[in-house]
Design a protein around this motif. Sequence first.
Motif, mmCIF file in Angstrom:
data_model
loop_
_atom_site.group_PDB
_atom_site.id
_atom_site.type_symbol
_atom_site.label_atom_id
_atom_site.label_comp_id
_atom_site.label_asym_id
_atom_site.label_seq_id
_atom_site.Cartn_x
_atom_site.Cartn_y
_atom_site.Cartn_z
ATOM 1 N N ASN A 58 0.833 -1.194 0.000
ATOM 2 C CA ASN A 58 0.000 0.000 0.000
ATOM 3 C C ASN A 58 0.868 1.244 0.000
ATOM 4 O OD1 ASN A 58 -2.011 -1.831 0.347
ATOM 5 N ND2 ASN A 58 -2.717 -1.063 2.321
ATOM 6 N N LYS A 59 0.314 2.304 -0.582
ATOM 7 C CA LYS A 59 0.976 3.610 -0.529
ATOM 8 C C LYS A 59 -0.095 4.676 -0.406
ATOM 9 C CE LYS A 59 4.277 6.532 -2.990
ATOM 10 N NZ LYS A 59 5.142 6.625 -4.189
ATOM 11 N N GLU A 60 0.112 5.605 0.516
ATOM 12 C CA GLU A 60 -0.877 6.639 0.757
ATOM 13 C C GLU A 60 -0.294 8.008 0.461
ATOM 14 O OE1 GLU A 60 -3.124 6.112 4.377
ATOM 15 O OE2 GLU A 60 -3.320 8.277 4.627
ATOM 16 N N ASP A 61 -1.100 8.876 -0.159
ATOM 17 C CA ASP A 61 -0.679 10.254 -0.429
ATOM 18 C C ASP A 61 -1.918 11.131 -0.356
ATOM 19 O OD1 ASP A 61 1.064 11.964 -3.181
ATOM 20 O OD2 ASP A 61 0.397 12.639 -1.207
ATOM 21 N N GLY A 62 -2.073 11.799 0.792
ATOM 22 C CA GLY A 62 -3.248 12.645 0.968
ATOM 23 C C GLY A 62 -4.520 11.829 0.939
ATOM 24 N N ARG A 63 -5.429 12.190 0.049
ATOM 25 C CA ARG A 63 -6.711 11.479 -0.036
ATOM 26 C C ARG A 63 -6.617 10.210 -0.871
ATOM 27 N NH1 ARG A 63 -10.410 13.719 -2.852
ATOM 28 N NH2 ARG A 63 -9.147 15.256 -3.971
ATOM 29 N N PHE A 64 -5.470 9.931 -1.440
ATOM 30 C CA PHE A 64 -5.306 8.793 -2.344
ATOM 31 C C PHE A 64 -4.510 7.664 -1.682
ATOM 32 C CE2 PHE A 64 -6.948 10.941 -6.034
ATOM 33 C CZ PHE A 64 -6.641 12.269 -5.846
ATOM 34 N N THR A 65 -4.988 6.430 -1.894
ATOM 35 C CA THR A 65 -4.270 5.241 -1.449
ATOM 36 C C THR A 65 -4.212 4.261 -2.606
ATOM 37 O OG1 THR A 65 -5.013 5.464 0.850
ATOM 38 C CG2 THR A 65 -4.200 3.304 0.165
ATOM 39 N N ALA A 66 -3.006 3.798 -2.923
ATOM 40 C CA ALA A 66 -2.835 2.798 -3.972
ATOM 41 C C ALA A 66 -2.489 1.463 -3.324
ATOM 42 C CB ALA A 66 -1.726 3.218 -4.930
ATOM 43 N N GLN A 67 -3.092 0.415 -3.824
ATOM 44 C CA GLN A 67 -2.837 -0.943 -3.329
ATOM 45 C C GLN A 67 -2.432 -1.824 -4.500
ATOM 46 O OE1 GLN A 67 -6.211 -2.587 -1.312
ATOM 47 N NE2 GLN A 67 -5.854 -1.468 0.588
ATOM 48 N N VAL A 68 -1.460 -2.684 -4.251
ATOM 49 C CA VAL A 68 -1.035 -3.652 -5.261
ATOM 50 C C VAL A 68 -1.039 -5.029 -4.625
ATOM 51 C CG1 VAL A 68 0.855 -4.451 -6.719
ATOM 52 C CG2 VAL A 68 0.402 -1.990 -6.502
ATOM 53 N N ASP A 69 -1.705 -5.957 -5.274
ATOM 54 C CA ASP A 69 -1.712 -7.357 -4.843
ATOM 55 C C ASP A 69 -1.199 -8.187 -6.009
ATOM 56 O OD1 ASP A 69 -4.205 -9.630 -3.389
ATOM 57 O OD2 ASP A 69 -2.170 -9.946 -4.090
ATOM 58 N N LYS A 70 0.099 -8.452 -6.016
ATOM 59 C CA LYS A 70 0.691 -9.162 -7.154
ATOM 60 C C LYS A 70 0.224 -10.607 -7.223
ATOM 61 C CE LYS A 70 4.579 -8.527 -8.893
ATOM 62 N NZ LYS A 70 6.037 -8.672 -9.102
ATOM 63 N N SER A 71 -0.082 -11.212 -6.090
ATOM 64 C CA SER A 71 -0.514 -12.609 -6.111
ATOM 65 C C SER A 71 -1.840 -12.758 -6.837
ATOM 66 C CB SER A 71 -0.604 -13.169 -4.696
ATOM 67 O OG SER A 71 -1.574 -12.453 -3.949
ATOM 68 N N SER A 72 -2.681 -11.730 -6.753
ATOM 69 C CA SER A 72 -3.978 -11.757 -7.430
ATOM 70 C C SER A 72 -3.949 -10.990 -8.739
ATOM 71 C CB SER A 72 -5.064 -11.160 -6.523
ATOM 72 O OG SER A 72 -5.155 -11.870 -5.311
ATOM 73 N N LYS A 73 -2.826 -10.345 -9.045
ATOM 74 C CA LYS A 73 -2.695 -9.504 -10.238
ATOM 75 C C LYS A 73 -3.807 -8.464 -10.255
ATOM 76 C CE LYS A 73 -0.331 -12.890 -13.175
ATOM 77 N NZ LYS A 73 -0.510 -14.117 -12.378
ATOM 78 N N TYR A 74 -3.846 -7.689 -9.185
ATOM 79 C CA TYR A 74 -4.965 -6.768 -8.956
ATOM 80 C C TYR A 74 -4.408 -5.522 -8.288
ATOM 81 C CZ TYR A 74 -9.720 -5.570 -7.330
ATOM 82 O OH TYR A 74 -10.937 -4.977 -7.107
ATOM 83 N N ILE A 75 -4.758 -4.336 -8.848
ATOM 84 C CA ILE A 75 -4.357 -3.098 -8.202
ATOM 85 C C ILE A 75 -5.578 -2.212 -8.008
ATOM 86 C CG2 ILE A 75 -2.061 -3.271 -9.230
ATOM 87 C CD1 ILE A 75 -2.771 -0.865 -10.999
ATOM 88 N N SER A 76 -5.510 -1.356 -6.996
ATOM 89 C CA SER A 76 -6.637 -0.489 -6.672
ATOM 90 C C SER A 76 -6.152 0.914 -6.350
ATOM 91 C CB SER A 76 -7.396 -1.030 -5.456
ATOM 92 O OG SER A 76 -7.905 -2.322 -5.694
#
Lengths: 112, 111
Positions: free
Chosen positions: B55-73
């Motif tokens: 996970n990475k957070e910047d202000g109101r934004f949060t990015a998530q990466v799940d490589k095992s599921s090949k899924y990002i949010s």
Amino acid sequence: AAGVIQSPRHLIKEKRETATLKCYPIPRHDTVYWYQQGPGQDPQFLISFYEKMQSDKGSIPDRFSAQQFSDYHSELNMSSLELGDSALYFCASARTQAREQYFGPGTRLTVT
Amino acid sequence: QKEVEQDPGPLSVPEGAIVSLNCTYSNSAFQYFMWYRQYSRKGPELLMYTYSSGNKEDGRFTAQVDKSSKYISLFIRDSQPSDSATYLCAMSARNTDKLIFGTGTRLQVFP
């Protein structure tokens, strides 16, 4: 902060004409990328340059060529233009070894 | 089938809502993940960059990466009408820095 500069912003050409698009990267960025974005589509990678050498090539037609100059600006030359070349052309730049690409405002090319 | 899949939307939410934007991908070589925001007829603006899973957070934004599921949010908290734009996920593999984009999700935040 300085951004990527592209010129011209709009260009109208007729079929079979040529076009030259210019890109000026962010200061101290030495890598330049070109992308093409058709209407309602995602950007498609065309070509990239690092330190004035071509570093990668994507789905760029043979009618297109590009180069990067000693001041790191880049030009995309497009010949024998076709109607299907009408699109937004983006240039992006990045620092050495950095993955983050910063995009310019784009050049809207219309071929009639 | 495209290497990167993204729901095109449009996604319409009220101001103040939490927005969740997602992409799936098929190429296990992708290591670097980015989210861009693109307003109509403008260039993509880099919002978030993440490397590998987590996970990475910047202000109101949060990015998530799940490589095992090949899924990002990408999550947007306290969404604002000015967040109305198309959001593009993009990714690249270790041996190349060309970006592969999703088709983009159009977001509308109404007052």
